[in-house]
Design a protein around this motif. Structure first.
Motif, PDB file in Angstrom:
ATOM      1  N   GLY A 104      31.023  60.161  91.133  1.00 59.03           N
ATOM      2  CA  GLY A 104      32.242  59.817  90.419  1.00 59.03           C
ATOM      3  C   GLY A 104      32.181  60.106  88.930  1.00 59.03           C
ATOM      4  N   PRO A 105      33.362  60.062  88.295  1.00 56.04           N
ATOM      5  CA  PRO A 105      33.444  60.331  86.860  1.00 56.04           C
ATOM      6  C   PRO A 105      33.154  59.095  86.015  1.00 56.04           C
ATOM      7  CG  PRO A 105      35.634  59.985  87.735  1.00 56.04           C
ATOM      8  CD  PRO A 105      34.680  59.899  88.910  1.00 56.04           C
ATOM      9  N   GLY A 106      32.765  59.356  84.783  1.00 55.36           N
ATOM     10  CA  GLY A 106      32.610  58.300  83.794  1.00 55.36           C
ATOM     11  C   GLY A 106      33.853  58.255  82.923  1.00 55.36           C
ATOM     12  N   ARG A 107      33.740  57.599  81.778  1.00 51.91           N
ATOM     13  CA  ARG A 107      34.875  57.477  80.861  1.00 51.91           C
ATOM     14  C   ARG A 107      35.090  58.783  80.125  1.00 51.91           C
ATOM     15  NH1 ARG A 107      33.791  56.566  75.374  1.00 51.91           N
ATOM     16  NH2 ARG A 107      31.590  56.495  74.880  1.00 51.91           N
ATOM     17  N   HIS A 108      36.305  59.030  79.731  1.00 53.47           N
ATOM     18  CA  HIS A 108      36.620  60.210  78.923  1.00 53.47           C
ATOM     19  C   HIS A 108      36.052  60.010  77.526  1.00 53.47           C
ATOM     20  CE1 HIS A 108      40.282  61.555  81.486  1.00 53.47           C
ATOM     21  NE2 HIS A 108      39.300  61.130  82.232  1.00 53.47           N
ATOM     22  N   ILE A 109      35.488  61.059  76.972  1.00 51.58           N
ATOM     23  CA  ILE A 109      34.933  61.019  75.621  1.00 51.58           C
ATOM     24  C   ILE A 109      35.680  62.049  74.790  1.00 51.58           C
ATOM     25  CG2 ILE A 109      32.877  61.395  74.203  1.00 51.58           C
ATOM     26  CD1 ILE A 109      31.230  60.598  76.734  1.00 51.58           C
ATOM     27  N   GLY A 110      36.290  61.602  73.712  1.00 53.53           N
ATOM     28  CA  GLY A 110      37.029  62.495  72.830  1.00 53.53           C
ATOM     29  C   GLY A 110      36.501  62.406  71.412  1.00 53.53           C
TER      30      GLY A 110
END
Length: 157
Positions: A104-110
């Motif tokens: 699964g994916p983690g949190r979006h990092i911007g």
């Protein structure tokens, strides 16, 4: 996030690796995970934008990891890194990924990073700084280099 908090994660990760060490005949004693990064970078007049989603292809979940973003150009003196991120050098930012579930994916990092100069291009190196003490047999998907030209175009990785 406080500067010391992320450094504590990195230091703790190194300590876990030393304490867990290799088992009999060099076998790794920790869980196995496959951390990957997918996203895009763009460069406009000395401002670099990096957007990414860390993903764990499994087979074990990770409580946390850190992604390292290294640049071929110096960062401006003043930065406002995103939450969970910290400047780690003249050309480096480190961000925690947060939990990475199995498959699964983690949190979006911007990140929006100001550069000291306005270069025509910047090489962006993205890799795992610390992976929670896990074994990652496929490092090809978490050691990336993207060349961003000062065109405003988004370059995917």
């Amino acid at each position: 996030m406080r500067r010391g908090a992320v450094r504590g994660v990195v230091v703790a990760g190194s300590l876990v690796a030393v304490l867990a060490g290799a088992g009999p005949a060099g076998a790794w004693a920790g869980p196995e995970a496959d951390v990957a990064y997918h996203g895009r970078v763009s460069l406009v007049k000395g401002r670099l934008t990096v957007w990414m989603v860390p993903r764990n292809e499994g087979p074990s979940a990770l409580a946390n990891a850190t992604v390292r973003v290294r640049l071929s150009a110096d960062l401006a003196d003043v930065q406002e890194p995103a939450g969970g991120c910290v400047r780690a050098g003249v050309r480096e930012v480190v961000c925690e990924t947060g939990p990475l579930p199995e498959q699964g994916p983690g949190r979006h990092i911007g990140l929006v990073l100001g550069l000291r100069e306005k270069p025509a291009e910047v090489a962006v190196r993205i890799d795992t700084g610390w992976n929670g003490g896990a074994t990652d047999r496929n490092r090809a998907n978490n050691e990336l280099v993207v060349l961003a030209l000062d065109t405003g175009d988004a370059y995917a990785f």
